[in-house]
Scaffold this motif. Structure first.
Motif, short mmCIF file in Angstrom:
data_model
loop_
_atom_site.label_atom_id
_atom_site.label_comp_id
_atom_site.label_asym_id
_atom_site.label_seq_id
_atom_site.Cartn_x
_atom_site.Cartn_y
_atom_site.Cartn_z
N SER A 1 0.83 -1.21 0.00
CA SER A 1 0.00 0.00 0.00
C SER A 1 0.86 1.26 0.00
O SER A 1 0.56 2.23 -0.71
CB SER A 1 -0.93 -0.01 1.21
N ALA A 2 1.94 1.26 0.79
CA ALA A 2 2.83 2.42 0.85
C ALA A 2 3.53 2.62 -0.49
O ALA A 2 3.70 3.76 -0.95
CB ALA A 2 3.84 2.25 1.97
N ARG A 3 3.95 1.52 -1.10
CA ARG A 3 4.61 1.65 -2.39
C ARG A 3 3.65 2.18 -3.46
O ARG A 3 4.03 2.98 -4.31
CB ARG A 3 5.17 0.29 -2.82
N MET A 4 2.41 1.74 -3.40
CA MET A 4 1.44 2.22 -4.38
C MET A 4 1.11 3.70 -4.17
O MET A 4 0.79 4.40 -5.12
CB MET A 4 0.16 1.38 -4.29
N HIS A 5 1.19 4.16 -2.93
CA HIS A 5 0.92 5.58 -2.69
C HIS A 5 1.93 6.45 -3.43
O HIS A 5 1.59 7.54 -3.91
CB HIS A 5 0.97 5.89 -1.20
N MET B 1 -0.11 18.38 -4.05
CA MET B 1 -0.02 17.80 -2.72
C MET B 1 -1.40 17.62 -2.10
O MET B 1 -1.67 16.61 -1.44
CB MET B 1 0.86 18.67 -1.82
N ARG B 2 -2.28 18.57 -2.33
CA ARG B 2 -3.65 18.46 -1.80
C ARG B 2 -4.36 17.26 -2.42
O ARG B 2 -5.01 16.47 -1.72
CB ARG B 2 -4.40 19.76 -2.11
N THR B 3 -4.22 17.12 -3.72
CA THR B 3 -4.87 16.00 -4.42
C THR B 3 -4.27 14.67 -3.98
O THR B 3 -4.99 13.68 -3.77
CB THR B 3 -4.70 16.16 -5.94
N THR B 4 -2.95 14.62 -3.82
CA THR B 4 -2.29 13.39 -3.40
C THR B 4 -2.74 12.95 -2.01
O THR B 4 -2.99 11.77 -1.77
CB THR B 4 -0.76 13.57 -3.42
N ARG B 5 -2.84 13.91 -1.09
CA ARG B 5 -3.27 13.56 0.28
C ARG B 5 -4.70 13.03 0.28
O ARG B 5 -5.02 12.06 0.99
CB ARG B 5 -3.15 14.79 1.18
N LEU B 6 -5.58 13.65 -0.50
CA LEU B 6 -6.96 13.18 -0.56
C LEU B 6 -7.04 11.82 -1.25
O LEU B 6 -7.81 10.95 -0.84
CB LEU B 6 -7.83 14.20 -1.31
#
Length: 236
Positions: free
Chosen positions: A36-40, A163-168
């Motif tokens: 999951s972390a790698r896919m993020h 960054m906003r889009t990535t966090r959401l």
């Protein structure tokens, strides 16, 4: 009450295993190397590449497929809730079937209903997770549509939007993963309908299978470590 101590211990083991696994996967340093972390990392790369493109129709189509998949799981959760409610209503019929088996597996009616209520609660939790993930994916689609044009990709505003889009995006995926995890543990929970001893075994099996998918599966091996991906990504 004495005869129920094994059931209490089995359910306690089930809850603790689920809780410890979730905490380990989401809130520890060990989880930084999970699938999951790698896919993020690739989600962030996707958003940055999206910013560099003028034509973004393919990205919106991919997002639509993610939304449709999440909606499918949310609908499946409602069907599962209905099935568990039907199982609760058919307590006497279910106990009659279990009582006819060569090995007596029939619990008391009260314990059977407790088991059914527990299963219903798991599926309700699952539905809320998938429903919220679906809504968050909708928000991500809106942010995709609000992405600044490629000519402004080097601006401070564009970086903030990425960054906003990535966090959401990460939050949506996190809730989707929690819903899927609940489905997996619901399968383990079904072992309790056979015996509390079976619940011990099925809970352990679910933890092993889900852990292997996150840290030792072929998919995990196929994904480069997060640090390596960031070094290879020119936009990172």
């Amino acid at each position: 009450m004495t005869g129920y101590w094994v059931d209490i211990a089995a359910v306690g083991f089930f809850v603790i295993e689920w809780w410890v696994y979730a905490i380990t996967l989401e809130h520890t340093a060990y989880a930084r190397d999970s699938l999951s972390a790698r896919m993020h990392v690739y989600r962030e790369i996707w958003v940055r590449n999206l910013l560099a493109r003028e034509a973004r129709m393919v990205d919106m189509q991919i997002m639509a497929s993610l939304q449709n998949g999440t909606a499918f799981f949310a609908s499946t959760s409602l069907i599962a809730i209905g099935g568990a409610l039907a199982l609760l209503r058919a307590t006497n019929d279910a106990l009659a079937v279990l009582g006819a088996l060569p090995v007596n597996l029939s619990p008391s009616p009260a314990l059977w209903e407790v088991k059914c209520v527990g299963l219903i609660l798991i599926f309700i939790y699952t539905f809320f997770k998938f429903a919220w993930a679906y809504r968050l994916f909708n928000y991500v689609a809106i942010l995709f549509g609000a992405m600044p044009p490629a000519s402004q990709r080097d601006t401070v505003e564009a970086e903030a939007h990425v960054m906003r889009t990535t966090r959401l995006f990460e939050a949506a995926a996190r809730h989707f993963n929690r819903g899927q995890r609940a489905f997996f543990f619901a399968l383990g929970y079904l072992g309790w309908f056979v015996s509390p001893w079976v619940l011990f075994v099925t809970t352990g099996a679910v933890v092993i299978v889900t852990w292997r998918r996150q840290f030792a599966s072929n998919a995990w091996k196929a994904m480069a470590p997060a640090t390596a991906v960031r070094k290879q990504d020119p936009a990172a």
